[in-house]
Motif scaffolding. Sequence first.
Motif, PDB file in Angstrom:
ATOM      1  N   ARG A  53       0.825  -1.197   0.000  1.00 55.01           N
ATOM      2  CA  ARG A  53       0.000   0.000   0.000  1.00 55.01           C
ATOM      3  C   ARG A  53       0.865   1.255   0.000  1.00 55.01           C
ATOM      4  NH1 ARG A  53      -4.063   1.037   4.921  1.00 55.01           N
ATOM      5  NH2 ARG A  53      -2.071   1.356   5.965  1.00 55.01           N
ATOM      6  N   VAL A  54       0.463   2.224  -0.820  1.00 60.28           N
ATOM      7  CA  VAL A  54       1.132   3.520  -0.835  1.00 60.28           C
ATOM      8  C   VAL A  54       0.573   4.354   0.311  1.00 60.28           C
ATOM      9  CG1 VAL A  54       1.508   5.630  -2.163  1.00 60.28           C
ATOM     10  CG2 VAL A  54       1.490   3.413  -3.312  1.00 60.28           C
ATOM     11  N   LEU A  55       1.469   4.977   1.080  1.00 63.85           N
ATOM     12  CA  LEU A  55       1.068   5.699   2.288  1.00 63.85           C
ATOM     13  C   LEU A  55       1.275   7.200   2.123  1.00 63.85           C
ATOM     14  CD1 LEU A  55       2.756   3.390   4.949  1.00 63.85           C
ATOM     15  CD2 LEU A  55       0.397   3.285   4.119  1.00 63.85           C
ATOM     16  N   PHE A 109       3.699  11.579  -0.488  1.00 57.89           N
ATOM     17  CA  PHE A 109       3.335  10.180  -0.683  1.00 57.89           C
ATOM     18  C   PHE A 109       4.589   9.317  -0.682  1.00 57.89           C
ATOM     19  CE2 PHE A 109      -0.100  12.521  -2.765  1.00 57.89           C
ATOM     20  CZ  PHE A 109      -1.209  11.933  -2.181  1.00 57.89           C
ATOM     21  N   ALA A 110       4.522   8.172  -0.055  1.00 52.00           N
ATOM     22  CA  ALA A 110       5.649   7.236   0.001  1.00 52.00           C
ATOM     23  C   ALA A 110       5.280   5.957  -0.749  1.00 52.00           C
ATOM     24  CB  ALA A 110       5.993   6.915   1.453  1.00 52.00           C
ATOM     25  N   ASN A 111       6.111   5.584  -1.702  1.00 47.82           N
ATOM     26  CA  ASN A 111       5.875   4.397  -2.512  1.00 47.82           C
ATOM     27  C   ASN A 111       6.843   3.302  -2.078  1.00 47.82           C
ATOM     28  OD1 ASN A 111       5.452   2.480  -4.490  1.00 47.82           O
ATOM     29  ND2 ASN A 111       6.511   3.638  -6.103  1.00 47.82           N
ATOM     30  N   PRO A 158       6.621  10.514 -12.296  1.00 48.83           N
ATOM     31  CA  PRO A 158       6.283   9.297 -11.562  1.00 48.83           C
ATOM     32  C   PRO A 158       6.267   9.544 -10.057  1.00 48.83           C
ATOM     33  CG  PRO A 158       8.630   9.336 -12.001  1.00 48.83           C
ATOM     34  CD  PRO A 158       8.080  10.650 -12.505  1.00 48.83           C
ATOM     35  N   ILE A 159       5.724   8.598  -9.309  1.00 51.04           N
ATOM     36  CA  ILE A 159       5.975   8.493  -7.878  1.00 51.04           C
ATOM     37  C   ILE A 159       7.063   7.416  -7.771  1.00 51.04           C
ATOM     38  CG2 ILE A 159       4.996   7.954  -5.613  1.00 51.04           C
ATOM     39  CD1 ILE A 159       2.293   8.809  -6.716  1.00 51.04           C
TER      40      ILE A 159
END
Length: 1004
Positions: free
Chosen positions: A45-47, A70-72, A145-146
Amino acid sequence: MSIFHIMKFCPLPRGFALLAVFLLILTPIARAQIALNPTDPKAERVLIRSADISTEITGRFAVTTFDLVFANPNGRDLEGTFEFPLLDGQRVVRFALDINGALREAVPVEKEKGRVVFEEIERRQVDPGLLEQTAGNNYRARIFPIPANGTRRIVIAYQEDLMTASTAANKAPRYRLALNFPNELRTFNLTASVFAAPGAKPAQASTSLALKLPAWSDGHVLQVKKENFTARGVLDLKLPAISTSARPAVITETFNGREYFYAEAALPATALKANARPEPKCVGILWDASGSGRDRNHKREFALLDAWFAAVRNVEVKLVCLRNTAAAPITFKVRRGKWSELRAALEKTIYDGATSFDGLIDDASVDEWLLFSDGVVNFGTTQNLEKLPLRAPVHAVNASAKAAPAFLRRLAAQGGGEFADLMALDAKTATSRLRRISPRVLAVERDPEAVAQIFPEVGAPVNTENGTFVVTGILRQQSATVRVKIGSNENDAQAIEVAINSGENTGSLAARAWATTKINHLAAAPGDNREDIRRTSREFRIVTPDTSLIVLETLADYIRYDIEPPAELRDEWLKQRRATDAATNKNRKQQIDRIVTMLHERVQWWEKEFPKDKPIKRPPETKPIHPASEVVILGGSERQNTVRQEQSRRRERPAAAPRANDADGEIVAIERFMVSDARQAADLDRSGFEDGRRVDKPATGSFIALQRWSPSASYLDRLRRAPEAERFSIYLEERADHAREPGFYLDVAEYFFDEAKHTPTALQILSNLAELGLEDAALLRVLGHRLVQAGRPDLALPVFERVLKIRGEEPQSRRDLALVCAKLEQYQRTADLLWEIVSRKWDDRFPEIEMIALGELNAIVATHAGKLDLSKIDARLLKNMPVGLRVILTWDADNSDIDLWVDDPSGDRAMYSRPLTYQGGRMSRDFTGGYGPEEFLVRTPKAGKYTVRINYYGDSRQTALGPVTAQVRLITDFGTASEKEKLITVRLVDKKEELEIGSIVIGE
């Protein structure tokens, strides 16, 4: 209230799958969790790592900014698409991304250009970001991108008018911010700044968040900082009441060399006593029963009707349901406010089809109309109407978060009615608004040398419920006075006088408040004011239906696409931009010269006499016409070039490939074939079939046989078994399981077109495609082509107009619209659109599409000589070259590879690797990454049978939105007055080598 509601991420292998992130606005009453659920169950899950939320409130205006990280955690890059609706009175005013560790502000760009630039840059694997408005007051942000195992910072801000969004009719604005983050945040910062008049009491703050609010700092700043905090709850600010003193409150701001003012004044007591409307004897209810009508809050609508009928008591009601066309009215009697029979009918409403005002006619007995709709009109010939064709006042009522409030407000104002937003008003307040006549701005008196561009303008309705009136404008001198007269007429007019002084109460909201007020006012008639709206939105960086916000990574990209960058890059951009202007003019001339050269080569082919005897047998070719060494120069990203090289390698095989239906006797890759003659009615005579084929014999001594196939679908089996009276009910049952599948609506509509012989039902079902996506060009293309097949180019025209607005960067959008215009005998516009294709340089994904458009342009010119203005067209390119046989293949999906093959009577095949046959058949360039068209021509076809096939290699689309839909046009005597055409629509599912779809026999 928060703009973040639901988010979903999926992993994106570099250059392959699409990440989707969905955000929805929270209503004033409820809030939903910000869920980040990957569509790939194997992905983590991306947080959200941190959230910094700030609100600045001045008077009745507030700007809320979300600064999120956002953290990937996945080992693959992600692309993000945020979709969120905003409420009436809210507009996105800021968008920013981190580029190389520093925050970069987005800059305004025309919507079409923004989309083109984003997708081009994304293909190069760099860092673009785009925020755009879709339909109504709905928005979408696209980010790429992330980074894998990394973070991405995103900033989005929106401005709102708190009095418009107020849920109570009082003079005290109220601000609510609803938060519901799904995971614990490492850092959480919340700041609220409220700027009030001197001496005013501070705002009253309360919250359901799990924290204690500190005292106001300096009387107007509230700040909270937390670590490892889960933010779930609502921040509620009850703001100081708007002053009712005689002197209006004024703020000023200097922006881009101009000084703007914003003033709030108390309405005169007489203006607050609005004139009551006469009680109607007959009321018409326009009930939007389209598919999107299911999403409206019917509980609030019924509560309004409860209160409204209680007020008018005894009235006759004429109910008209609106879908893709207006239904016949149904009459009800309401006595002593009891409307149970009408309510029962509304509760049984079937919501299906698109939204349209087509077929709506006036009724002289109706005294008032109540329109219940989201205002997102997406179908029919009346989409751009300025006023409903109704004599009596029209009240517009909205109960949907995904709405077009500006459009509804305009319909109400121009129809002499009121607008009630049930997302912000309770039933009692909304009823009170509908039962009175609002005053209007009757005059604006001022010195034009002292002030300019004052809003609202004369004729604008005045909302009296919150007791205040807003005036905005541009101050040109040290001081000025504006006098606004409001009322129902000159006899009851009251004046509001506003004195403005330069530098008074300076702040950071006056300029943008003026800009948003202007845009909202101009949006009432967007067609006439589009350029003014664009200029204003670009200057103040406000997102509108025609203006987006974009972030680019490098200065070179801003120069390449001629987009003015943020302030820190502007000087260098101006310096380098001058050098590109001369090159641009040179490229335009080179484009025309290139087409002249290509036309010369085409003329040589057309004038050459080719043999018509049996061709000499040639060995099969193994080398494709576009070898891998040549594919790289077509442009695009490394990812796309790799795909093209792979496609070329796959094509290095004998050209005479085995036919897919030779082995097993069936073509499993085709879900459906649909047949239509554009010049005949949709109904087909079954006696015309021979050996499973439809046979039509034109007068020219040739006939066309088209394969007809039906998909293997249980819902079609049920429909065929059912009695006529039960078929629509069965469709509704099956729709529950297939509601988001475009193919379902195509199949069932085709059944009602061809088998059930009920065109009205077929059109209603088909129109659902317009409801499935607010701006899905692929779906709209399918809808438009099928409407043409059904003999309704009038309905297809606004569909292709919409596609052009969405995908103006693609030449196919102009070509599709041009061909429909030709069917409607709009030949000048046809010629103009085709010339735009010929004269512009397009992406390399569309090789030599200019030549196909040029052939169609010359055919129009030749068959309508003397009726067209050809002054814009280079005379060197005007040469008609009629042909006896023409076949055209197009499809709806980008990045798809579908080939056209044609076998002539001698067995000679024209295809991508054999573009010229023995008898002179000519195949156009191969499309491997666009939508086509691919074209086969033969000037003097040899007598006999020509078999048309589709070779479907598959696609490299980033999204799998369903089967690819292809269209094939079979044309004889092209470019002459005796031209004949057949259209076939094919939906492709499986990747097969070869699909036979029909044949043309030339000669008796």
